[in-house]
Design a protein around this motif. Sequence first.
Motif, PDB file in Angstrom:
ATOM      1  N   PRO A 342     114.845 131.014  30.483  1.00  0.00           N
ATOM      2  CA  PRO A 342     115.073 132.012  31.535  1.00  0.00           C
ATOM      3  C   PRO A 342     113.747 132.516  32.103  1.00  0.00           C
ATOM      4  O   PRO A 342     112.701 132.456  31.429  1.00  0.00           O
ATOM      5  N   PRO A 343     113.755 133.036  33.338  1.00  0.00           N
ATOM      6  CA  PRO A 343     112.515 133.546  33.935  1.00  0.00           C
ATOM      7  C   PRO A 343     111.879 134.663  33.122  1.00  0.00           C
ATOM      8  O   PRO A 343     110.678 134.883  33.209  1.00  0.00           O
ATOM      9  N   GLU A 344     112.666 135.368  32.324  1.00  0.00           N
ATOM     10  CA  GLU A 344     112.124 136.433  31.488  1.00  0.00           C
ATOM     11  C   GLU A 344     111.163 135.897  30.421  1.00  0.00           C
ATOM     12  O   GLU A 344     110.356 136.650  29.863  1.00  0.00           O
ATOM     13  N   PHE A 345     111.249 134.606  30.117  1.00  0.00           N
ATOM     14  CA  PHE A 345     110.460 134.021  29.039  1.00  0.00           C
ATOM     15  C   PHE A 345     109.352 133.094  29.543  1.00  0.00           C
ATOM     16  O   PHE A 345     108.717 132.412  28.745  1.00  0.00           O
ATOM     17  N   VAL A 346     109.115 133.061  30.852  1.00  0.00           N
ATOM     18  CA  VAL A 346     107.995 132.301  31.393  1.00  0.00           C
ATOM     19  C   VAL A 346     106.851 133.273  31.673  1.00  0.00           C
ATOM     20  O   VAL A 346     106.948 134.469  31.425  1.00  0.00           O
ATOM     21  N   GLN A 347     105.745 132.777  32.201  1.00  0.00           N
ATOM     22  CA  GLN A 347     104.557 133.611  32.345  1.00  0.00           C
ATOM     23  C   GLN A 347     104.759 134.716  33.383  1.00  0.00           C
ATOM     24  O   GLN A 347     105.312 134.495  34.442  1.00  0.00           O
ATOM     25  N   HIS A 348     104.274 135.915  33.031  1.00  0.00           N
ATOM     26  CA  HIS A 348     104.233 137.063  33.922  1.00  0.00           C
ATOM     27  C   HIS A 348     102.802 137.591  33.997  1.00  0.00           C
ATOM     28  O   HIS A 348     101.905 137.098  33.312  1.00  0.00           O
ATOM     29  N   ARG A 349     102.596 138.613  34.808  1.00  0.00           N
ATOM     30  CA  ARG A 349     101.252 139.157  35.010  1.00  0.00           C
ATOM     31  C   ARG A 349     100.764 139.977  33.819  1.00  0.00           C
ATOM     32  O   ARG A 349      99.557 140.086  33.606  1.00  0.00           O
ATOM     33  N   TYR A 350     101.680 140.536  33.033  1.00  0.00           N
ATOM     34  CA  TYR A 350     101.292 141.368  31.900  1.00  0.00           C
ATOM     35  C   TYR A 350     100.416 140.573  30.927  1.00  0.00           C
ATOM     36  O   TYR A 350     100.801 139.501  30.456  1.00  0.00           O
ATOM     37  N   LEU A 351      99.222 141.060  30.649  1.00  0.00           N
ATOM     38  CA  LEU A 351      98.241 140.470  29.741  1.00  0.00           C
ATOM     39  C   LEU A 351      97.649 139.160  30.247  1.00  0.00           C
ATOM     40  O   LEU A 351      96.987 138.447  29.489  1.00  0.00           O
ATOM     41  N   THR A 352      97.871 138.824  31.513  1.00  0.00           N
ATOM     42  CA  THR A 352      97.254 137.633  32.084  1.00  0.00           C
ATOM     43  C   THR A 352      95.920 138.008  32.719  1.00  0.00           C
ATOM     44  O   THR A 352      95.859 138.927  33.546  1.00  0.00           O
ATOM     45  N   LYS A 353      94.864 137.306  32.340  1.00  0.00           N
ATOM     46  CA  LYS A 353      93.523 137.638  32.805  1.00  0.00           C
ATOM     47  C   LYS A 353      93.435 137.559  34.323  1.00  0.00           C
ATOM     48  O   LYS A 353      93.978 136.640  34.940  1.00  0.00           O
ATOM     49  N   TYR A 354      92.751 138.530  34.914  1.00  0.00           N
ATOM     50  CA  TYR A 354      92.503 138.638  36.348  1.00  0.00           C
ATOM     51  C   TYR A 354      93.766 138.958  37.158  1.00  0.00           C
ATOM     52  O   TYR A 354      93.730 138.950  38.391  1.00  0.00           O
ATOM     53  N   ALA A 355      94.882 139.253  36.485  1.00  0.00           N
ATOM     54  CA  ALA A 355      96.100 139.544  37.236  1.00  0.00           C
ATOM     55  C   ALA A 355      95.955 140.793  38.086  1.00  0.00           C
ATOM     56  O   ALA A 355      96.657 140.954  39.096  1.00  0.00           O
ATOM     57  N   ASP A 356      95.046 141.692  37.696  1.00  0.00           N
ATOM     58  CA  ASP A 356      94.873 142.937  38.446  1.00  0.00           C
ATOM     59  C   ASP A 356      93.881 142.799  39.596  1.00  0.00           C
ATOM     60  O   ASP A 356      93.571 143.777  40.277  1.00  0.00           O
ATOM     61  N   SER A 357      93.377 141.591  39.834  1.00  0.00           N
ATOM     62  CA  SER A 357      92.337 141.426  40.855  1.00  0.00           C
ATOM     63  C   SER A 357      92.898 141.086  42.227  1.00  0.00           C
ATOM     64  O   SER A 357      92.148 141.001  43.199  1.00  0.00           O
ATOM     65  N   THR A 358      94.201 140.899  42.312  1.00  0.00           N
ATOM     66  CA  THR A 358      94.794 140.534  43.594  1.00  0.00           C
ATOM     67  C   THR A 358      96.228 141.031  43.653  1.00  0.00           C
ATOM     68  O   THR A 358      96.835 141.333  42.619  1.00  0.00           O
ATOM     69  N   TYR A 359      96.760 141.107  44.847  1.00  0.00           N
ATOM     70  CA  TYR A 359      98.168 141.471  45.001  1.00  0.00           C
ATOM     71  C   TYR A 359      99.050 140.297  44.599  1.00  0.00           C
ATOM     72  O   TYR A 359      98.639 139.138  44.623  1.00  0.00           O
ATOM     73  N   SER A 361     101.634 137.421  44.779  1.00  0.00           N
ATOM     74  CA  SER A 361     102.135 136.497  45.784  1.00  0.00           C
ATOM     75  C   SER A 361     103.640 136.680  45.941  1.00  0.00           C
ATOM     76  O   SER A 361     104.383 136.794  44.964  1.00  0.00           O
ATOM     77  N   ALA A 362     104.094 136.687  47.184  1.00  0.00           N
ATOM     78  CA  ALA A 362     105.530 136.877  47.449  1.00  0.00           C
ATOM     79  C   ALA A 362     106.373 135.801  46.801  1.00  0.00           C
ATOM     80  O   ALA A 362     107.533 136.033  46.441  1.00  0.00           O
ATOM     81  N   ASP A 363     105.794 134.614  46.618  1.00  0.00           N
ATOM     82  CA  ASP A 363     106.547 133.509  46.034  1.00  0.00           C
ATOM     83  C   ASP A 363     106.924 133.797  44.583  1.00  0.00           C
ATOM     84  O   ASP A 363     107.913 133.272  44.077  1.00  0.00           O
ATOM     85  N   TYR A 364     106.114 134.634  43.905  1.00  0.00           N
ATOM     86  CA  TYR A 364     106.359 134.938  42.491  1.00  0.00           C
ATOM     87  C   TYR A 364     107.091 136.252  42.292  1.00  0.00           C
ATOM     88  O   TYR A 364     107.364 136.641  41.145  1.00  0.00           O
ATOM     89  N   ALA A 365     107.413 136.957  43.382  1.00  0.00           N
ATOM     90  CA  ALA A 365     108.029 138.277  43.251  1.00  0.00           C
ATOM     91  C   ALA A 365     109.355 138.249  42.493  1.00  0.00           C
ATOM     92  O   ALA A 365     109.580 139.097  41.607  1.00  0.00           O
ATOM     93  N   ARG A 371     112.548 141.221  33.662  1.00  0.00           N
ATOM     94  CA  ARG A 371     111.917 141.844  32.503  1.00  0.00           C
ATOM     95  C   ARG A 371     111.157 140.781  31.715  1.00  0.00           C
ATOM     96  O   ARG A 371     111.737 139.771  31.332  1.00  0.00           O
ATOM     97  N   TYR A 372     109.891 141.009  31.479  1.00  0.00           N
ATOM     98  CA  TYR A 372     109.078 140.049  30.747  1.00  0.00           C
ATOM     99  C   TYR A 372     109.347 140.214  29.253  1.00  0.00           C
ATOM    100  O   TYR A 372     109.107 141.278  28.673  1.00  0.00           O
ATOM    101  N   ALA A 373     109.859 139.171  28.616  1.00  0.00           N
ATOM    102  CA  ALA A 373     110.268 139.271  27.216  1.00  0.00           C
ATOM    103  C   ALA A 373     109.112 139.697  26.316  1.00  0.00           C
ATOM    104  O   ALA A 373     109.291 140.511  25.395  1.00  0.00           O
ATOM    105  N   VAL A 374     107.916 139.155  26.565  1.00  0.00           N
ATOM    106  CA  VAL A 374     106.773 139.531  25.732  1.00  0.00           C
ATOM    107  C   VAL A 374     106.522 141.033  25.804  1.00  0.00           C
ATOM    108  O   VAL A 374     106.302 141.695  24.785  1.00  0.00           O
TER     109      VAL A 374
END
Length: 517
Positions: A342-359, A361-365, A371-374
């Motif tokens: 499920p999408p809840e168990f794939v990669q999200h921005r939480y704890l991903t390096k440099y995720a806070d450096s850009t807005y 992308s609409a494609d990933y909204a 809800r990010y399972a991690v």
Amino acid sequence: MSIGFYVGNQLTKDGSTLLGGFGHEPSSHWIDIVPGQHHPEGATTQVGVTEEANIPGRLIDIPQASYTNKFISSSYSEFEGFPPPLTNGGLNEYGVGGRDIWSNSRPELVEMTLEPQQGPNYSDLARIAMERARTAREAVEIIGGLINTYGYSTYGGNSHLFADKQEGWVVIEYAGGQGLWAAERLGPDEVRVSYPGYIHNFPVDFEGNDNYMGSDNIVSFAREQGWWNPETDHPDYLNLQDVYGEPFEGEGVSMQENHFVSVRVPPEREAEVMGQTPVSLEDMLALVRDPRWSNDRAGYGQVAHIRPSVPDRLQTLWLAVTGAVTTPYVPIPIETDPYAVPPEFVQHRYLTKYADSTYLSADYAPQEATRYAVREFKRLLYFTSEHPVQFLNYITGAMEYFEQGEIAERAELEEKYFWLLQHHQYEEARKLISQNVHQRLLESLRLGMQLTDIVDGETRRLYGIRMPTGTSDPGETTPPWSQEMIEETDDELVTCYDPRLDIYPRSFGVFNHYAGC
């Protein structure tokens, strides 16, 4: 760091090989089901480390195999300048399980490493072994061949554990840029705990011994450096841990002095596991979950259940998407389609390096909106770690009860799978397995969210929410209870473990040993 457990098939209750463990990584984690793929002639794959690594290196391209196996893995996004995504192994379509575990080389070797270094890094080796190996022995041969041909990019030394239906292997990759590596076979009547990975007595004439492998210079280099002398040391073997490694960090350290370090003595952990044989799947799940080592730094939890009498497509990786101390396992057979995650168990921005450096992308909204399972299971960990006496028994019992249901349904599920295959309904058979995985993953998330709500409410009612004190940087805070109870730790960390509290099992060997389910 990381930890790995191997139990041979003569020491398990059902005749399976069990391989469990996890890695320590401060980054985002996700479930990755990588399909088998055919590659065109001349295809390459990139390996190595960048100049940002602690020991700077350069990336190179090496030939890709014409076919790469399907495998299941926990991927993650950051480790000391190593290019993401990273993996520590998993389970592949031939029933080969892999684990990656730290193994510090002696300081002289680390200092000897030339810059920029080149060759596959630990994650490259784990990934390529999963992609190409059909047996555990072949996984070692593949790793050794890669190092022999292209070199090895290190952060200071490393190891791998591999296992299949018949046996296991431990392989150590040493720092120094000398292409040093060694491997030892683990038989069906053996237990190995890598914490860190190690090899002790290694025969000088290993080339003629099917139980050992190594680089051509593994003996001669030790003699050249004066680290082993056949005239004064044992002439027939080297103790590789003494010659090329560092002493076990926990040797001579008592529980009272530093309980987090004291458990890092592999022979003691092996004796503990051997004392619980025959080991069941449930035992191994509990062992990987043990709060002595499963804490905020545990990126995930994995147990490869490699059974002797099922098709390789039904070999199963039991996977907790983050630290298993507060995350339920879900069984994922190799037959599972990637879409089942499920999408809840794939990669999200939480704890991903440099995720806070850009807005975003609409494609990933839409994916990010789930809800990010991690993150959800981390919330449960943080609440539970604040008051483990109050909550840990209940949380563990609820998760083990959930897992008992998953274990109980396996026989009927596999019977339906075989019936569909016998009636040539191959797509329906794969869909049956995939839908079960999808459903159980979402159910595990709902359970985690329910438990978090309960612990959240009880925490507020009984204690209130403790706010950080003494600093404005959330990354530097440590809960006061851990500072008061533990005067010295190897580092500050969030954990449910306190050796002074009698809320833990005397051994891992009793599944559902916690009350509250």
